[in-house]
Design a protein around this motif. Structure first.
Motif, PDB file in Angstrom:
ATOM      1  N   SER A   1       0.848  -1.187   0.000  1.00 53.71           N
ATOM      2  CA  SER A   1       0.000   0.000   0.000  1.00 53.71           C
ATOM      3  C   SER A   1       0.885   1.238   0.000  1.00 53.71           C
ATOM      4  N   PRO A   2       0.363   2.358  -0.452  1.00 56.37           N
ATOM      5  CA  PRO A   2       1.162   3.588  -0.477  1.00 56.37           C
ATOM      6  C   PRO A   2       1.732   3.916   0.894  1.00 56.37           C
ATOM      7  N   GLY A   3       3.039   4.119   0.952  1.00 62.24           N
ATOM      8  CA  GLY A   3       3.692   4.503   2.194  1.00 62.24           C
ATOM      9  C   GLY A   3       3.911   3.383   3.178  1.00 62.24           C
ATOM     10  N   LYS A   4       3.637   2.152   2.762  1.00 62.81           N
ATOM     11  CA  LYS A   4       3.780   1.010   3.676  1.00 62.81           C
ATOM     12  C   LYS A   4       4.721  -0.030   3.093  1.00 62.81           C
ATOM     13  N   GLU A   5       5.185  -0.898   3.971  1.00 59.38           N
ATOM     14  CA  GLU A   5       5.996  -2.021   3.530  1.00 59.38           C
ATOM     15  C   GLU A   5       5.115  -3.065   2.848  1.00 59.38           C
ATOM     16  N   ARG A   6       5.740  -3.860   1.989  1.00 55.76           N
ATOM     17  CA  ARG A   6       5.004  -4.958   1.374  1.00 55.76           C
ATOM     18  C   ARG A   6       4.591  -5.941   2.461  1.00 55.76           C
ATOM     19  N   GLU A   7       3.362  -6.453   2.367  1.00 50.10           N
ATOM     20  CA  GLU A   7       2.859  -7.349   3.397  1.00 50.10           C
ATOM     21  C   GLU A   7       2.237  -8.597   2.792  1.00 50.10           C
ATOM     22  N   PHE A   8       2.227  -9.637   3.581  1.00 50.32           N
ATOM     23  CA  PHE A   8       1.615 -10.901   3.191  1.00 50.32           C
ATOM     24  C   PHE A   8       0.098 -10.754   3.192  1.00 50.32           C
ATOM     25  N   VAL A   9      -0.555 -11.383   2.197  1.00 51.88           N
ATOM     26  CA  VAL A   9      -2.013 -11.335   2.101  1.00 51.88           C
ATOM     27  C   VAL A   9      -2.615 -12.729   2.268  1.00 51.88           C
ATOM     28  N   ALA A  10      -2.145 -13.676   1.453  1.00 46.55           N
ATOM     29  CA  ALA A  10      -2.736 -15.013   1.477  1.00 46.55           C
ATOM     30  C   ALA A  10      -1.775 -15.998   0.832  1.00 46.55           C
ATOM     31  N   LYS A  11      -1.926 -17.273   1.197  1.00 48.05           N
ATOM     32  CA  LYS A  11      -1.065 -18.310   0.645  1.00 48.05           C
ATOM     33  C   LYS A  11      -1.848 -19.602   0.473  1.00 48.05           C
ATOM     34  N   ILE A  12      -1.480 -20.358  -0.554  1.00 48.52           N
ATOM     35  CA  ILE A  12      -2.062 -21.666  -0.766  1.00 48.52           C
ATOM     36  C   ILE A  12      -0.934 -22.681  -0.918  1.00 48.52           C
TER      37      ILE A  12
ATOM     38  N   CYS B   1       2.155 -11.719  -6.753  1.00 46.94           N
ATOM     39  CA  CYS B   1       2.173 -13.129  -6.396  1.00 46.94           C
ATOM     40  C   CYS B   1       3.626 -13.603  -6.429  1.00 46.94           C
ATOM     41  N   ASN B   2       3.900 -14.612  -5.626  1.00 50.34           N
ATOM     42  CA  ASN B   2       5.263 -15.133  -5.530  1.00 50.34           C
ATOM     43  C   ASN B   2       5.190 -16.499  -4.895  1.00 50.34           C
ATOM     44  N   ALA B   3       6.145 -17.324  -5.176  1.00 53.59           N
ATOM     45  CA  ALA B   3       6.301 -18.550  -4.409  1.00 53.59           C
ATOM     46  C   ALA B   3       6.728 -18.141  -3.005  1.00 53.59           C
ATOM     47  N   ALA B   4       6.423 -18.976  -2.038  1.00 53.25           N
ATOM     48  CA  ALA B   4       6.718 -18.579  -0.667  1.00 53.25           C
ATOM     49  C   ALA B   4       6.991 -19.785   0.202  1.00 53.25           C
ATOM     50  N   THR B   5       7.788 -19.558   1.206  1.00 45.74           N
ATOM     51  CA  THR B   5       7.943 -20.512   2.289  1.00 45.74           C
ATOM     52  C   THR B   5       7.572 -19.773   3.561  1.00 45.74           C
ATOM     53  N   GLY B   6       6.592 -20.298   4.275  1.00 39.12           N
ATOM     54  CA  GLY B   6       5.991 -19.484   5.329  1.00 39.12           C
ATOM     55  C   GLY B   6       5.380 -18.272   4.668  1.00 39.12           C
ATOM     56  N   THR B   7       5.712 -17.096   5.150  1.00 38.50           N
ATOM     57  CA  THR B   7       5.246 -15.864   4.502  1.00 38.50           C
ATOM     58  C   THR B   7       6.420 -15.125   3.877  1.00 38.50           C
ATOM     59  N   THR B   8       7.477 -15.855   3.615  1.00 46.38           N
ATOM     60  CA  THR B   8       8.680 -15.266   3.019  1.00 46.38           C
ATOM     61  C   THR B   8       8.703 -15.549   1.520  1.00 46.38           C
ATOM     62  N   PRO B   9       8.769 -14.523   0.690  1.00 45.29           N
ATOM     63  CA  PRO B   9       8.812 -14.743  -0.753  1.00 45.29           C
ATOM     64  C   PRO B   9      10.124 -15.400  -1.172  1.00 45.29           C
ATOM     65  N   LEU B  10      10.038 -16.187  -2.250  1.00 46.25           N
ATOM     66  CA  LEU B  10      11.200 -16.948  -2.683  1.00 46.25           C
ATOM     67  C   LEU B  10      11.924 -16.331  -3.866  1.00 46.25           C
ATOM     68  N   TYR B  11      11.178 -15.717  -4.766  1.00 47.35           N
ATOM     69  CA  TYR B  11      11.774 -15.261  -6.019  1.00 47.35           C
ATOM     70  C   TYR B  11      11.755 -13.731  -6.095  1.00 47.35           C
ATOM     71  N   ASP B  12      12.413 -13.234  -7.130  1.00 46.81           N
ATOM     72  CA  ASP B  12      12.380 -11.803  -7.391  1.00 46.81           C
ATOM     73  C   ASP B  12      10.940 -11.363  -7.676  1.00 46.81           C
ATOM     74  N   TRP B  13      10.661 -10.100  -7.358  1.00 50.45           N
ATOM     75  CA  TRP B  13       9.312  -9.603  -7.569  1.00 50.45           C
ATOM     76  C   TRP B  13       9.055  -9.271  -9.033  1.00 50.45           C
ATOM     77  N   GLY B  14       7.799  -9.520  -9.461  1.00 53.25           N
ATOM     78  CA  GLY B  14       7.362  -9.058 -10.765  1.00 53.25           C
ATOM     79  C   GLY B  14       6.872  -7.633 -10.665  1.00 53.25           C
ATOM     80  N   GLN B  15       6.145  -7.197 -11.687  1.00 55.90           N
ATOM     81  CA  GLN B  15       5.678  -5.816 -11.714  1.00 55.90           C
ATOM     82  C   GLN B  15       4.492  -5.584 -10.798  1.00 55.90           C
ATOM     83  N   GLY B  16       3.773  -6.631 -10.485  1.00 58.35           N
ATOM     84  CA  GLY B  16       2.594  -6.471  -9.655  1.00 58.35           C
ATOM     85  C   GLY B  16       1.436  -5.887 -10.442  1.00 58.35           C
TER      86      GLY B  16
END
Length: 121
Positions: free
Chosen positions: A40-51, A99-114
């Protein structure tokens, strides 16, 4: 390695719904957990959901408290896709979603454009 590309987001009024898609390439897609994050504007990237990965049947899902009960994550391994159904959207859901692959709530790969999601009040 899995490459992930988010679909186009959009502008929606508060209370509305939107579905995001994440298209994956790579033979290991079914073997990784996939998560959605947002910034979100002015905030750190945060976890939303995982499957969970395909070897976990039925799939296990996890949600941030802020979206629990409103958002639903799902995956279709036959289509190499993960979805985020967002209902009862609030202005505070306005963010760039990734979206990203994740272990726990930690992203694994480089970020895309979103993809930008804007919720108007």
């Amino acid at each position: 390695h899995v490459q992930l590309v988010e679909s186009v987001g959009g502008l929606v009024q508060a209370g509305g719904s939107l579905r995001l898609s994440c298209a994956a390439s790579g033979r290991t897609f079914s073997s990784v957990d996939i998560a959605w994050f947002r910034r979100s504007p002015g905030k750190e990237r945060e976890f939303v959901a995982k499957i969970s990965r395909s070897s976990w049947r039925p799939f296990t899902t996890y949600y941030a408290d802020s979206v629990k009960g409103r958002f639903t994550i799902s995956r279709d391994n036959a289509k190499n896709a993960v979805y985020l159904q967002m209902n009862s959207l609030k202005p505070e859901d306005t963010a760039v979603y990734y979206c990203n692959a994740a272990t726990g709530t930690t992203p694994l790969y480089d970020w895309g454009q979103g993809t930008q999601v804007t919720v108007s009040s």
